[in-house]
Design a protein around this motif. Structure first.
Motif, PDB file in Angstrom:
ATOM      1  N   PHE A  58      -4.806  -3.850   6.295  1.00 42.29           N
ATOM      2  CA  PHE A  58      -3.899  -2.702   6.410  1.00 42.29           C
ATOM      3  C   PHE A  58      -4.400  -1.765   7.513  1.00 42.29           C
ATOM      4  O   PHE A  58      -5.586  -1.449   7.570  1.00 42.29           O
ATOM      5  CB  PHE A  58      -3.839  -1.974   5.061  1.00 42.29           C
ATOM      6  N   GLU A  60      -3.086   1.478   8.500  1.00 45.26           N
ATOM      7  CA  GLU A  60      -2.808   2.912   8.503  1.00 45.26           C
ATOM      8  C   GLU A  60      -4.004   3.725   7.992  1.00 45.26           C
ATOM      9  O   GLU A  60      -4.796   3.233   7.178  1.00 45.26           O
ATOM     10  CB  GLU A  60      -1.579   3.215   7.643  1.00 45.26           C
ATOM     11  N   ALA A  63      -5.511   5.500   3.594  1.00 45.99           N
ATOM     12  CA  ALA A  63      -5.177   4.635   2.468  1.00 45.99           C
ATOM     13  C   ALA A  63      -6.415   4.415   1.580  1.00 45.99           C
ATOM     14  O   ALA A  63      -7.541   4.778   1.936  1.00 45.99           O
ATOM     15  CB  ALA A  63      -4.630   3.306   2.963  1.00 45.99           C
ATOM     16  N   LEU A  90      -3.163  -0.705  -3.912  1.00 42.21           N
ATOM     17  CA  LEU A  90      -3.217  -0.019  -2.628  1.00 42.21           C
ATOM     18  C   LEU A  90      -2.488   1.317  -2.706  1.00 42.21           C
ATOM     19  O   LEU A  90      -1.316   1.364  -3.094  1.00 42.21           O
ATOM     20  CB  LEU A  90      -2.579  -0.880  -1.533  1.00 42.21           C
ATOM     21  N   CYS A  92      -1.176   4.264  -0.239  1.00 37.19           N
ATOM     22  CA  CYS A  92      -0.936   4.467   1.191  1.00 37.19           C
ATOM     23  C   CYS A  92       0.013   5.657   1.393  1.00 37.19           C
ATOM     24  O   CYS A  92       0.573   6.193   0.434  1.00 37.19           O
ATOM     25  CB  CYS A  92      -0.369   3.211   1.848  1.00 37.19           C
ATOM     26  N   ARG A  93       0.183   6.044   2.629  1.00 37.50           N
ATOM     27  CA  ARG A  93       1.028   7.204   2.924  1.00 37.50           C
ATOM     28  C   ARG A  93       2.465   6.963   2.472  1.00 37.50           C
ATOM     29  O   ARG A  93       3.014   5.874   2.656  1.00 37.50           O
ATOM     30  CB  ARG A  93       0.994   7.506   4.418  1.00 37.50           C
ATOM     31  N   ARG A 106       5.772   4.496   9.173  1.00 40.48           N
ATOM     32  CA  ARG A 106       4.852   4.205   8.090  1.00 40.48           C
ATOM     33  C   ARG A 106       5.382   3.015   7.298  1.00 40.48           C
ATOM     34  O   ARG A 106       6.597   2.873   7.123  1.00 40.48           O
ATOM     35  CB  ARG A 106       4.704   5.408   7.163  1.00 40.48           C
ATOM     36  N   ALA A 112       4.558  -2.313   1.511  1.00 44.52           N
ATOM     37  CA  ALA A 112       3.149  -2.699   1.530  1.00 44.52           C
ATOM     38  C   ALA A 112       2.815  -3.687   0.425  1.00 44.52           C
ATOM     39  O   ALA A 112       2.000  -4.599   0.609  1.00 44.52           O
ATOM     40  CB  ALA A 112       2.268  -1.457   1.412  1.00 44.52           C
ATOM     41  N   THR A 121       1.212  -0.866  -5.715  1.00 45.30           N
ATOM     42  CA  THR A 121       1.078   0.110  -4.631  1.00 45.30           C
ATOM     43  C   THR A 121       1.596   1.459  -5.108  1.00 45.30           C
ATOM     44  O   THR A 121       2.526   1.539  -5.918  1.00 45.30           O
ATOM     45  CB  THR A 121       1.859  -0.323  -3.371  1.00 45.30           C
TER      46      THR A 121
END
Length: 458
Positions: A58, A60, A63, A90, A92-93, A106, A112, A121
């Motif tokens: 990943f 980004e 995260a 995960l 993430c944003r 994003r 994701a 996620t």
């Protein structure tokens, strides 16, 4: 076409291998890197945390990867067969159309989950609420304590909540473990997909070194040569260098980590270039030294051939079961004998060999592990004399980079002063010996002089 892709299944398999090495009822937290401010409201080009990337793929920032080990499965296959209790999560944003207009797209939690092969996620907006439930009740917690103070503070805040929440049925892990040694051992042995990328990174980097040789001539500046190298990297898919390029002419070549790259190149000098591309997160690390004018002097050629002989001797020792200590011994023997023969080292050859007297002019180590980092992770297993005794295994990649550096203050004949020479290749340990990944950068005196003689230097 350069291969720059690792399948999601490989990242999943890495997580299964890590989970298999964790004890039952444990959890691991692996954070991504954060963007770093360069000045005011501008950031450095983002570089992902290498352990996080190795386990997730990943790209980004901000995260978090959470790995939960529920049962006592002791193989990756058993882990993969029971993903109800052995989980990858995960954070993430969140998707944010307004932010994405300004700063780029994003992936978001929903996409994701399918693209990166994790079980669950969440958006970062849910982190504070959700993450404690994955830590609660676990016996052991794995993370890289001390690597990121902000992340450490968040982890210890969660632990405090769990420790103080006995009435709510909370309990904190009783054992905190450093996850880095486990991941470092995994990263040390490269997969076929990783090696394909590293071969491509070497190909791009080797072409960049040859481009520099063709471009170089007296009157050019070091930064102009650096620009040629970086152009070759970027034009072939390696947007960044793996490290700050060293382009040192003349006596600048005797400064090991010279990166000013601002001086004019003079007739009669050597130019040392230590530069490698980063491709899909993986580094190449190559050094070549060549005459600015295209023709070695007799002294330059004598020292250059000595360094090359020592490199060849070191590389010849590489095979499963050997080690860096054996490669060092081979290189040091050649360098000490050669420097004695040239009159640069004086005295009893037997004593000079016993003292490794070449280290007066060969002042750094012979090599290092190579992979996602230039100086990659992995134990060298040094003994009390700092000899690196770890046995080589197939899949390990390292640099071999002997050198000779004689600055202007050295107590030698004037003709040897101000000469710095290093030759560096990237070597893979194979089942039967080794593979030199650095195959397309001219290296012998004859190859270099021939290449530079035929270059169009308008």
């Amino acid at each position: 076409m350069n291969k720059t892709h690792i399948d999601v299944a490989e990242f999943q398999q890495r997580r299964y291998r890590l989970l298999a090495q964790m004890p039952a009822n444990s959890v691991a937290l692996i954070p991504a890197a954060k963007e770093v401010t360069r000045s005011r409201d501008t950031e450095f080009l983002f570089c992902q945390d290498k352990d996080f990337f190795y386990l997730s793929g990943f790209h980004e920032p901000d995260a978090l990867l959470v790995l939960v080990k529920g049962d006592s499965a002791d193989t990756p296959e058993k882990v993969a067969a029971n993903l109800d209790v052995n989980e990858s999560i995960l954070f993430c944003r969140d998707k944010d159309p307004q932010a994405e207009i300004w700063h780029g797209r994003r992936i978001g939690p929903e996409v994701a989950q399918s693209e990166y092969g994790v079980q669950h996620t969440y958006g970062l907006s849910e982190l504070e609420q959700v993450m404690p439930m994955y830590v609660n009740g676990r016996s052991s917690l794995y993370f890289a304590q001390g690597q990121d103070k902000v992340f450490d503070d968040m982890v210890f805040a969660i632990l405090d909540i769990l420790r103080n929440g006995a009435k709510q049925g909370f309990s904190a892990p009783g054992t905190l473990q450093d996850i880095r040694p486990i991941v470092a051992e995994m990263r040390l042995l490269k997969s076929d997909a990783e090696l394909a990328i590293m071969r491509s990174a070497n190909e791009i980097s080797g072409n960049a070194h040859q481009r520099a040789m063709k471009f170089c001539q007296p009157g050019k500046f070091e930064y102009q040569v650096e620009a040629e190298i970086l152009h070759e990297f970027a034009s072939n898919g390696a947007r960044t260098a793996a490290y700050g390029s060293i382009v040192g002419g003349g006596e600048n070549a005797t400064i090991l980590h010279y990166t000013d790259n601002q001086d004019v190149l003079l007739d009669g000098e050597l130019l040392l270039i230590d530069a490698g591309a980063e491709l899909c997160g993986y580094a190449a690390d190559i050094t070549r030294t060549f005459p600015v004018s295209g023709k070695f002097s007799s002294e330059q050629a004598a020292l250059y051939n000595l360094v090359l002989e020592s490199q060849n001797a070191a590389i010849a020792t590489i095979k499963p079961g050997s080690n860096f200590a054996a490669a060092n011994d081979a290189a040091n023997q050649v360098l000490t004998k050669g420097l004695h023969q040239l009159g640069i080292l004086q005295g009893s050859l037997e004593q000079l060999l016993e003292e490794n007297a070449c280290k007066q002019y060969f002042i750094h180590g012979l090599g290092h592990w190579l992979g996602l980092d230039v100086h990659d992770v992995g134990d060298y297993q040094m003994d009390e004399n700092r000899r690196q005794l770890r046995p080589f295994e197939p899949g390990m990649v390292m640099t071999i980079e002997p050198g000779i550096y004689i600055d202007a203050e050295a107590q030698v004949e004037e003709r040897w002063k101000g000469i710095g020479i290093r030759i560096e290749d990237n070597i893979l340990v194979t089942e039967s010996g080794y593979e030199n990944l650095t195959v397309n950068a001219a290296k012998t005196v004859e190859e270099i002089e021939s290449l530079m003689a035929t270059a169009n230097k308008a």
